[in-house]
Design a protein around this motif. Sequence first.
Motif, PDB file in Angstrom:
ATOM      1  N   HIS A 164      10.415 -10.314  13.390  1.00  0.00           N
ATOM      2  CA  HIS A 164      11.451 -11.124  14.438  1.00  0.00           C
ATOM      3  C   HIS A 164      11.672 -12.089  13.715  1.00  0.00           C
ATOM      4  CE1 HIS A 164      12.173  -7.537  17.394  1.00  0.00           C
ATOM      5  NE2 HIS A 164      10.794  -7.832  17.417  1.00  0.00           N
ATOM      6  N   GLY A 165      13.208 -12.529  13.381  1.00  0.00           N
ATOM      7  CA  GLY A 165      13.288 -14.005  13.121  1.00  0.00           C
ATOM      8  C   GLY A 165      13.037 -13.235  10.819  1.00  0.00           C
ATOM      9  N   ALA A 166      13.318 -13.248  10.636  1.00  0.00           N
ATOM     10  CA  ALA A 166      12.780 -12.515   9.926  1.00  0.00           C
ATOM     11  C   ALA A 166      13.999 -13.609   8.950  1.00  0.00           C
ATOM     12  CB  ALA A 166      13.168 -11.236   8.800  1.00  0.00           C
ATOM     13  N   PRO A 167      13.584 -13.978   7.344  1.00  0.00           N
ATOM     14  CA  PRO A 167      14.940 -15.099   6.882  1.00  0.00           C
ATOM     15  C   PRO A 167      15.811 -14.275   6.696  1.00  0.00           C
ATOM     16  CG  PRO A 167      12.672 -14.866   5.806  1.00  0.00           C
ATOM     17  CD  PRO A 167      12.845 -14.061   6.793  1.00  0.00           C
ATOM     18  N   GLN A 168      17.332 -14.831   6.422  1.00  0.00           N
ATOM     19  CA  GLN A 168      17.987 -14.114   6.283  1.00  0.00           C
ATOM     20  C   GLN A 168      18.515 -14.392   4.672  1.00  0.00           C
ATOM     21  OE1 GLN A 168      21.227 -15.218   8.627  1.00  0.00           O
ATOM     22  NE2 GLN A 168      20.194 -14.838  10.438  1.00  0.00           N
ATOM     23  N   LEU A 169      18.054 -15.356   3.967  1.00  0.00           N
ATOM     24  CA  LEU A 169      18.157 -15.955   3.108  1.00  0.00           C
ATOM     25  C   LEU A 169      16.934 -16.793   2.146  1.00  0.00           C
ATOM     26  CD1 LEU A 169      19.806 -16.153   0.343  1.00  0.00           C
ATOM     27  CD2 LEU A 169      20.470 -18.233   0.907  1.00  0.00           C
ATOM     28  N   ASP A 170      16.052 -15.346   1.789  1.00  0.00           N
ATOM     29  CA  ASP A 170      15.000 -16.431   0.815  1.00  0.00           C
ATOM     30  C   ASP A 170      14.041 -15.155  -0.097  1.00  0.00           C
ATOM     31  OD1 ASP A 170      13.061 -18.027   0.064  1.00  0.00           O
ATOM     32  OD2 ASP A 170      12.416 -17.839   2.490  1.00  0.00           O
ATOM     33  N   TRP A 171      13.335 -15.298  -0.658  1.00  0.00           N
ATOM     34  CA  TRP A 171      12.656 -14.427  -1.738  1.00  0.00           C
ATOM     35  C   TRP A 171      11.441 -15.539  -2.119  1.00  0.00           C
ATOM     36  CZ3 TRP A 171      14.134 -14.891  -7.629  1.00  0.00           C
ATOM     37  CH2 TRP A 171      13.717 -13.696  -8.256  1.00  0.00           C
ATOM     38  N   GLY A 172      10.067 -13.827  -1.244  1.00  0.00           N
ATOM     39  CA  GLY A 172       8.884 -14.195  -2.182  1.00  0.00           C
ATOM     40  C   GLY A 172       8.183 -13.142  -1.210  1.00  0.00           C
ATOM     41  N   ASP A 173       7.387 -12.868  -0.695  1.00  0.00           N
ATOM     42  CA  ASP A 173       6.611 -11.844  -0.786  1.00  0.00           C
ATOM     43  C   ASP A 173       5.679 -12.518   0.399  1.00  0.00           C
ATOM     44  OD1 ASP A 173       3.348 -13.199  -1.187  1.00  0.00           O
ATOM     45  OD2 ASP A 173       5.128 -14.147  -2.998  1.00  0.00           O
ATOM     46  N   ILE A 174       5.348 -11.178   1.056  1.00  0.00           N
ATOM     47  CA  ILE A 174       4.265 -10.754   2.018  1.00  0.00           C
ATOM     48  C   ILE A 174       2.657  -9.994   1.455  1.00  0.00           C
ATOM     49  CG2 ILE A 174       6.277 -10.160   3.978  1.00  0.00           C
ATOM     50  CD1 ILE A 174       5.931  -7.321   3.363  1.00  0.00           C
ATOM     51  N   THR A 175       1.522 -10.601   2.148  1.00  0.00           N
ATOM     52  CA  THR A 175       0.876 -10.153   1.886  1.00  0.00           C
ATOM     53  C   THR A 175      -0.291  -9.428   3.268  1.00  0.00           C
ATOM     54  OG1 THR A 175       0.854 -11.540   0.158  1.00  0.00           O
ATOM     55  CG2 THR A 175      -1.598 -10.300   1.091  1.00  0.00           C
ATOM     56  N   LEU A 176      -0.951  -8.154   3.342  1.00  0.00           N
ATOM     57  CA  LEU A 176      -1.393  -7.573   4.224  1.00  0.00           C
ATOM     58  C   LEU A 176      -3.295  -7.486   3.503  1.00  0.00           C
ATOM     59  CD1 LEU A 176       0.817  -4.985   5.203  1.00  0.00           C
ATOM     60  CD2 LEU A 176       0.120  -6.728   6.892  1.00  0.00           C
ATOM     61  N   THR A 177      -3.654  -8.332   4.618  1.00  0.00           N
ATOM     62  CA  THR A 177      -5.717  -8.210   4.760  1.00  0.00           C
ATOM     63  C   THR A 177      -6.066  -7.439   5.801  1.00  0.00           C
ATOM     64  OG1 THR A 177      -5.490 -10.338   3.425  1.00  0.00           O
ATOM     65  CG2 THR A 177      -7.359  -9.902   3.652  1.00  0.00           C
ATOM     66  N   ALA A 178      -6.867  -5.964   5.346  1.00  0.00           N
ATOM     67  CA  ALA A 178      -7.709  -5.603   5.680  1.00  0.00           C
ATOM     68  C   ALA A 178      -9.018  -6.020   5.975  1.00  0.00           C
ATOM     69  CB  ALA A 178      -7.404  -4.600   5.359  1.00  0.00           C
TER      70      ALA A 178
END
Length: 339
Positions: A255-269
Amino acid sequence: MRKPYVLLLSLIGLFLGVTTVPARAANNGSWSVYPVASKVAARPYFYLSADPGQTLTDKVAVANKTGRPLTFRLYAADAYNTARDGGFAVRTLKERMRGVGAWARPAKSRVTVPGHRTVTVPFTLRVPRGAEPGDHPGAIVALDERVDPGSGKLALGVQRAVGARVYLRVGGPTLSAISVEQVHISQHQPLVPGFGDSTATIGYTLRNTGNVTLDPKVELKARGLFGRTLLDRDLTGVPSELLPGQRVRLTETWHGAPQLDWGDITLTASAPDTRQSASASFFALPWLLAGLVFVAGVVTGVLLVRARRGRARRSAPVRRSPRALPTPSRPRSSPSARR
């Protein structure tokens, strides 16, 4: 005309133990199944250890909580993680068994339990000599073979079953290993930037690539332009038991994700003795702004093409027309020649 008939098998009590009956028995309100208490204390589940080629014996209790006799089909089943949420579930009687479901045999395949009574049934578990080391989860299941009829155009028949979990570990080398796969992010942006909330759905797959049951933890991090931290949190909804060889597809809402941006997400298990990460890039751009940028790009492209063609016409050299060759004149014949 006969109504279509669907059989729904409801395996109740395999997901959470209930503390209102002995040994935290799995129950559905009508009957319960649980391990017979040992000389030391009651057992919530069957915790068994054996080496390849070894045979174990134990006892399971089936308690009838109704006032009338109930007849059950007893069988052993392999366990697995449900694809929806990773819950603990077991195979049905008609499915192929490879672990506990193939190795364990109750002394009776059917048992009738009088009202408000409990029947104890021994079972034998023979571990094959070639059994793979590690965890082999399963259950001893009491299935009511009666089918409760449904109603309506689509008759929905229901069979109910309750199972006591079996956690079997076969001796040998153990390996804890987890992987994060198929990370994907989908964005839901408002039409007009700044007017409405934006959300993102992050999908990923957890896979147990080892041979022991894991209690995984998953951490989510999101980075924007210039390395800004947008999100950093531990995820909920992760199964507390990820069984060996199982994979579960999970989602997380941002929720509240950026409306104008450029990046990446990282999941660590992570789990004891294992840790693994996976990433995915994202480009957040509101639909209206994306449309305007697209239209502006198309218009700019058309104008550039036209301008290039105009410059090409002006700069092209004028080709001279080829010089006309003179027509050869025919010589006149003299009067003397005509004679």
